[in-house]
Design a protein around this motif. Structure first.
Motif, PDB file in Angstrom:
ATOM      1  N   SER A  81     -18.729  96.969 -33.600  1.00  0.00           N
ATOM      2  CA  SER A  81     -17.426  96.302 -33.515  1.00  0.00           C
ATOM      3  C   SER A  81     -16.393  97.002 -34.382  1.00  0.00           C
ATOM      4  O   SER A  81     -15.241  97.190 -33.960  1.00  0.00           O
ATOM      5  N   ALA A  82     -16.787  97.354 -35.590  1.00  0.00           N
ATOM      6  CA  ALA A  82     -15.828  98.025 -36.476  1.00  0.00           C
ATOM      7  C   ALA A  82     -15.396  99.358 -35.875  1.00  0.00           C
ATOM      8  O   ALA A  82     -14.217  99.723 -35.919  1.00  0.00           O
ATOM      9  N   ARG A  83     -16.339 100.072 -35.282  1.00  0.00           N
ATOM     10  CA  ARG A  83     -15.981 101.338 -34.634  1.00  0.00           C
ATOM     11  C   ARG A  83     -15.047 101.103 -33.449  1.00  0.00           C
ATOM     12  O   ARG A  83     -14.068 101.820 -33.266  1.00  0.00           O
ATOM     13  N   ALA A  84     -15.373 100.097 -32.639  1.00  0.00           N
ATOM     14  CA  ALA A  84     -14.552  99.817 -31.455  1.00  0.00           C
ATOM     15  C   ALA A  84     -13.151  99.368 -31.859  1.00  0.00           C
ATOM     16  O   ALA A  84     -12.159  99.746 -31.228  1.00  0.00           O
ATOM     17  N   GLU A 111     -21.861 101.273 -45.953  1.00  0.00           N
ATOM     18  CA  GLU A 111     -21.701 101.798 -44.597  1.00  0.00           C
ATOM     19  C   GLU A 111     -20.435 101.235 -43.928  1.00  0.00           C
ATOM     20  O   GLU A 111     -19.687 101.961 -43.264  1.00  0.00           O
ATOM     21  N   LEU A 112     -20.207  99.943 -44.120  1.00  0.00           N
ATOM     22  CA  LEU A 112     -19.025  99.327 -43.509  1.00  0.00           C
ATOM     23  C   LEU A 112     -17.741  99.858 -44.144  1.00  0.00           C
ATOM     24  O   LEU A 112     -16.737 100.062 -43.456  1.00  0.00           O
ATOM     25  N   MET A 113     -17.752 100.086 -45.446  1.00  0.00           N
ATOM     26  CA  MET A 113     -16.565 100.642 -46.118  1.00  0.00           C
ATOM     27  C   MET A 113     -16.211 102.008 -45.537  1.00  0.00           C
ATOM     28  O   MET A 113     -15.032 102.354 -45.434  1.00  0.00           O
ATOM     29  N   ALA A 114     -17.240 102.763 -45.141  1.00  0.00           N
ATOM     30  CA  ALA A 114     -16.989 104.085 -44.570  1.00  0.00           C
ATOM     31  C   ALA A 114     -16.308 103.987 -43.211  1.00  0.00           C
ATOM     32  O   ALA A 114     -15.737 104.976 -42.730  1.00  0.00           O
ATOM     33  N   LEU A 115     -16.372 102.816 -42.599  1.00  0.00           N
ATOM     34  CA  LEU A 115     -15.702 102.612 -41.308  1.00  0.00           C
ATOM     35  C   LEU A 115     -14.251 102.154 -41.513  1.00  0.00           C
ATOM     36  O   LEU A 115     -13.586 101.764 -40.570  1.00  0.00           O
TER      37      LEU A 115
END
Lengths: 269, 269, 269
Positions: A81-84, A111-115
């Motif tokens: 979702s974060a990528r989309a 990992e989420l922070m990197a997105l």
């Protein structure tokens, strides 16, 4: 205010748009977060599974991600979702609940922070720990006052190019170049579970309508909580009666009342 | 009414039986749906995992399936439960939440429809899309009024041999040969999350007690919501105070009050 | 009372410590259980996934495990958490919801019982069935009065070296050598979903603060529910208005009021 629009104007714009917001949140928060969103005028959709979360993120106006009851399945949904959302140019908000508590959470949040979340909302302990500091957090509760987290918030905002909102008795919001403090709310709010998680969703609703102005969006959402919380707290006799009064207060809050009662002051960065 | 029993008689029979109903519903709805069932007098059991859902479906009086926060694990549980309910001759109710939103949901609902639900309950957009029409639905909210969904409901009912209930400001229920409209409720109801999902569970409770009369069961359940919602809305100041008043209203609703206040009119099919 | 501390003293000690309690509970209970814990003064953390549950159990003051909406993933988290709590010398509480209903639950509870819970809390049917007797339970609701479960509770307590709390209109708590009955509460409590599950979490909060006195901890937690429930029931008009009044009542309950109003009598074992 350092933004052109007032919180009241932003509230009216959000209500007029009734933005569809994809909320990946925890099991504790699902119901109250949806009710907060509906009371405020947004349209929440709790869609988390990897099989559809990315597809949904592309049609939603914004995405919010909260790791409160994290599991590998939910984490998979958060990733896609974060990528989309990023690919579709939509803002997304990260709520790193108790990320300092276990290795699983620490890794997930890294990992989420990197997105590249557009906005990060957390309590003081979460913001301090996210900036690499030593927090007094224990479980999901903050062990620190927001004042101690202000430097960490500014550092995080600059390092990650994100808006950072540290919430507590007095909230602090910054994008690294500007900052405000927001007073209000009620001492009963920490006694009602998942109000912070619900606020993360509401930040997403404002960001959906103002994708180019995430700082103003976060400020407006927090101001709604501060004013509605203050109003609800006046007549509440405890956390139970506060809960439903808060939803009522959110639903009747209007632009004029919000701008008249919000106590927002500019802070140095 | 085109059925022998009135909604009030059905309510009394449901309360006397306190039917055990297996509810596979979404995370947002779990708590409020269970509270709605208990307030109305039914005995809900939220049992979803493949390892036991089929076994449980064989002992429950009815099954309800709601795809609100669908995942592959829940879908597996829905499959085995729907099959077990059908084999045991028990009614089951499908709530195809936002099935038009993603491919995952569309495929899941197609598969569940093939397992022949006894009753389908959805909002107008969901019913229109299920009949193959173009709905204005967005996320989980209906973008259509029920009046636009009446033709789709009749078509669906005939095609699938099911009772179809399209709910909104004015509900429409049909089994393909007869139909009624039900008025009542409150404009606050769409501001409280998961009331539609909760209604799906209550339809299951009535169907458990009247397995041979699913049309009357659906009408009675919807009438309860319409009358209790209307009563609760009179004194509510917003969605928060509506929520608990609605549960109180459901719990004190009796056969006489229901029959006196329900506004049900026969519609052409 | 057969314990040195009164329930009021235990309540004050629990509030002063605000113990961090890991609650692995069901989807229906997550929100209300967290709100009950916060209202009473504890700090709940809903952490269930295998990847972090064991690590978290080692930092929490107590663990509670409830199988209400059991799935293999949650069961994995329960296993590692119960083992980690035992290794760390922390008390843990088991709530065997409807364990008699399916083979999956029966097997899961047999396995969890082998991990030696400190305290077991259930309704009468669950306690009777756990002791090997024939219960009248159906779904998640008890079909038996607690009086019928007292012998089973004593047998279970002796066989497993655990405190056993059978709750209902009149609660019964025993460690196999002593026992008490606790009166109070409200007839509205069974109409509000997951209050029993929430009580299990609160038992964990008291046990966290008094790990060497699990009998007194269980009695104090049940006494809080009995007194707060009785107070809330006085002004409630139904289950909806009971729910929030109960949270308010828990939050204002103090040591003096609890000791003055708790109706606890010693029972023969």
């Amino acid at each position: 205010m350092t933004t052109a629009k007032t919180p009241g104007t932003a509230l009216q714009a959000m209500r007029d748009a009734a933005p569809l917001v994809q909320c990946i949140t925890n099991y504790v928060a699902m119901n109250i977060a949806a009710n907060v969103m509906l009371a405020a005028g947004a349209s929440p959709a709790m869609v988390h599974t990897e099989e559809e979360a990315g597809e949904f993120a592309a049609i939603a106006g914004a995405l919010t991600v909260n790791i409160g009851t994290l599991s590998p399945d939910f984490l998979n949904g958060m990733r896609v979702s974060a990528r989309a959302a990023a690919e579709a140019g939509r803002p997304w908000v990260l709520d790193p609940v108790a990320h300092y508590a276990t290795a699983f959470r620490r890794d997930a949040v890294a990992e989420l922070m990197a997105l590249r979340p557009t906005i990060i909302r957390g309590n003081a302990s979460e913001i301090i720990a996210l900036a690499g500091g030593q927090s007094a957090g224990r479980g999901v509760d903050s062990g620190d006052v927001v004042e101690r987290a202000e430097g960490a918030a500014v550092m995080l905002a600059r390092r990650h190019g994100a808006v950072v909102a540290a919430t507590g008795a007095i909230d602090f919001v910054t994008d690294g170049t500007q900052a405000v403090r927001i007073e209000g709310g009620s001492p009963l709010m920490p006694q009602v579970t998942a109000l912070g998680c619900s606020l993360t969703c509401l930040v997403g609703a404002f960001a959906a309508v103002e994708p180019e102005a995430p700082f103003a969006a976060a400020v407006a959402a927090l101001a709604c909580f501060a004013v509605a919380g203050e109003r609800a707290g006046r007549d509440a006799a405890g956390p139970g009666s506060f809960g439903w009064r808060f939803l009522d207060a959110l639903s009747v809050l209007d632009a004029h009342g919000l701008d008249a009662e919000a106590r927002i002051t500019i802070a140095a960065v």
